[in-house]
Design an enzyme around this catalytic site. Sequence first.
Site, PDB file in Angstrom:
ATOM      1  N   GLU A   1       0.818  -1.116  -0.078  1.00 44.95           N
ATOM      2  CA  GLU A   1       0.081   0.090  -0.019  1.00 44.95           C
ATOM      3  C   GLU A   1       0.983   1.118  -0.028  1.00 44.95           C
ATOM      4  O   GLU A   1       1.888   1.218   0.338  1.00 44.95           O
ATOM      5  CB  GLU A   1      -1.014  -0.021   1.206  1.00 44.95           C
ATOM      6  CG  GLU A   1      -1.930  -1.115   1.208  1.00 44.95           C
ATOM      7  CD  GLU A   1      -2.873  -1.077   2.387  1.00 44.95           C
ATOM      8  OE1 GLU A   1      -4.086  -1.534   2.233  1.00 44.95           O
ATOM      9  OE2 GLU A   1      -2.269  -0.717   3.579  1.00 44.95           O
TER      10      GLU A   1
ATOM     11  N   CYS B   1       3.301   8.595   1.202  1.00 49.68           N
ATOM     12  CA  CYS B   1       4.001   7.291   2.115  1.00 49.68           C
ATOM     13  C   CYS B   1       3.954   6.167   1.305  1.00 49.68           C
ATOM     14  O   CYS B   1       3.091   5.590   0.634  1.00 49.68           O
ATOM     15  CB  CYS B   1       3.118   7.077   3.232  1.00 49.68           C
ATOM     16  SG  CYS B   1       3.496   5.917   4.532  1.00 49.68           S
TER      17      CYS B   1
ATOM     18  N   CYS C   1       6.812  -6.868   6.775  1.00 51.86           N
ATOM     19  CA  CYS C   1       7.698  -6.351   7.870  1.00 51.86           C
ATOM     20  C   CYS C   1       7.955  -7.440   8.667  1.00 51.86           C
ATOM     21  O   CYS C   1       7.507  -8.086   9.133  1.00 51.86           O
ATOM     22  CB  CYS C   1       7.549  -5.248   8.438  1.00 51.86           C
ATOM     23  SG  CYS C   1       8.867  -4.418   9.463  1.00 51.86           S
TER      24      CYS C   1
ATOM     25  N   CYS D   1       7.128  -5.011  15.196  1.00 58.49           N
ATOM     26  CA  CYS D   1       6.360  -4.195  16.302  1.00 58.49           C
ATOM     27  C   CYS D   1       5.213  -4.387  16.595  1.00 58.49           C
ATOM     28  O   CYS D   1       4.374  -4.586  16.016  1.00 58.49           O
ATOM     29  CB  CYS D   1       6.744  -2.669  15.825  1.00 58.49           C
ATOM     30  SG  CYS D   1       8.334  -1.980  15.368  1.00 58.49           S
TER      31      CYS D   1
ATOM     32  N   CYS E   1       2.049  -2.309  15.042  1.00 58.17           N
ATOM     33  CA  CYS E   1       1.927  -2.429  13.861  1.00 58.17           C
ATOM     34  C   CYS E   1       1.216  -3.175  13.092  1.00 58.17           C
ATOM     35  O   CYS E   1       1.691  -4.577  13.169  1.00 58.17           O
ATOM     36  CB  CYS E   1       3.254  -1.770  13.323  1.00 58.17           C
ATOM     37  SG  CYS E   1       3.399  -1.650  11.479  1.00 58.17           S
TER      38      CYS E   1
ATOM     39  N   CYS F   1      -1.284   6.021  10.308  1.00 58.22           N
ATOM     40  CA  CYS F   1      -0.143   5.606  10.679  1.00 58.22           C
ATOM     41  C   CYS F   1      -0.306   4.022  11.321  1.00 58.22           C
ATOM     42  O   CYS F   1      -1.126   3.988  12.337  1.00 58.22           O
ATOM     43  CB  CYS F   1       0.509   6.356  11.722  1.00 58.22           C
ATOM     44  SG  CYS F   1       2.240   6.010  12.322  1.00 58.22           S
TER      45      CYS F   1
END
Length: 381
Positions: free
Chosen positions: A91, A104, A111, A115, A118, A345
């Site tokens: 995205e 962004c 990933c 974290c 996220c 975010c």
Amino acid sequence: MTANLLDYDLEGLAAFCAELGEKKFRATQLFRWIHQKGASDFGQMTDLARSLREKLEANACIQGLALLSQHESADGTIKWLFDVGGGNAVEAVFIPEDDRGTLCVSSQAGCAVGCRFCSTGHQGFSRNLTTGEIVGQLWFAEHFLRKHLQTNGERVISNVVMMGMGEPLQNYQALIPALRTMLDDHGYGLSRRRVTVSTSGVVPMIDRLGEDCPVALAVSLHAPSDELRDKLVPLNRKYPVAELLDACNRYLEHAPRDFITFEYCMLDGVNDLPEHARELAHLVQHHAGRGVSCKLNLIPFNPFPASGLVRSPQHRVQAFAKVLGDAGIVTTVRKTRGDDIAAACGQLAGDVKDRTRVERRIAQQRTIVLKQVPADSTKEA
């Protein structure tokens, strides 16, 4: 093998043209056609010799990403989902503001950092994106928006933040040519101050970025101590806070800005109490006897079911910001944009064929974190 010219920065494109027996200035012309004019058909490039266009037709292509979906928020934010093959999708998000247009951009399909807060990390990791797939998000967005907003060819995107899916510094070889294309005056002509790489703290690559292509740096800090950060950002176990802040100070010797942005996701009862704010202020002001020149960006957590975490109430975010402000630290609270289309975010998730067993690892981490949350964490501190 056909070369995708989106994979090349100007230096790489010049080398490719040299292999075709062409002079360097042809690469500059070609680069401008691709990035400034958004051309994907060599036949459009009327100032190139027919012989060169024939060579390009035989040996190269300009292959953007396949668009799977587009969603537009009530606040004007636009999110695109791109197919990158192999069952993976990534995205990118455009955020319009009065004085800028920010894109962004994603750097990986998924990933591997994991974290806790996220949603990308909860999907696991499939693979790094190529330079062409990174640049392709900007290439598509810039030229789509020029038509969509009817700008008569005026540039729309003034800022790029590498804050989409993935850890950019774990895809360094593809990242650097992409950044150079964004900065090149024959490409997108963006200022180093307006291109930001966000990292969870890959210390050796922060040092390399400072040497190779210094741009603005944002560091996902999210905790004032190793004890807490270990639970929220697993990479901290390899590169603890003191080493990370040392790297930030080294980076400032090369950076286009005189400060590092520290990102801090506000998690109810986990990292948002007054004592956390006081500890954070002391850390950034006194690390290694001199502190780190920085700005703090407090980010409202955008909840998703698998996280087991809750957004800090507004009064606690403001109290946290006041402690930092009273200590003389420039502090902002990020305005949430695009959360109605899951574009805010921490919400970018795309579609990833995970090969990292992330669900099992996240479940283990969640158990650890929840044990640390006080029973009265939802009450006002």
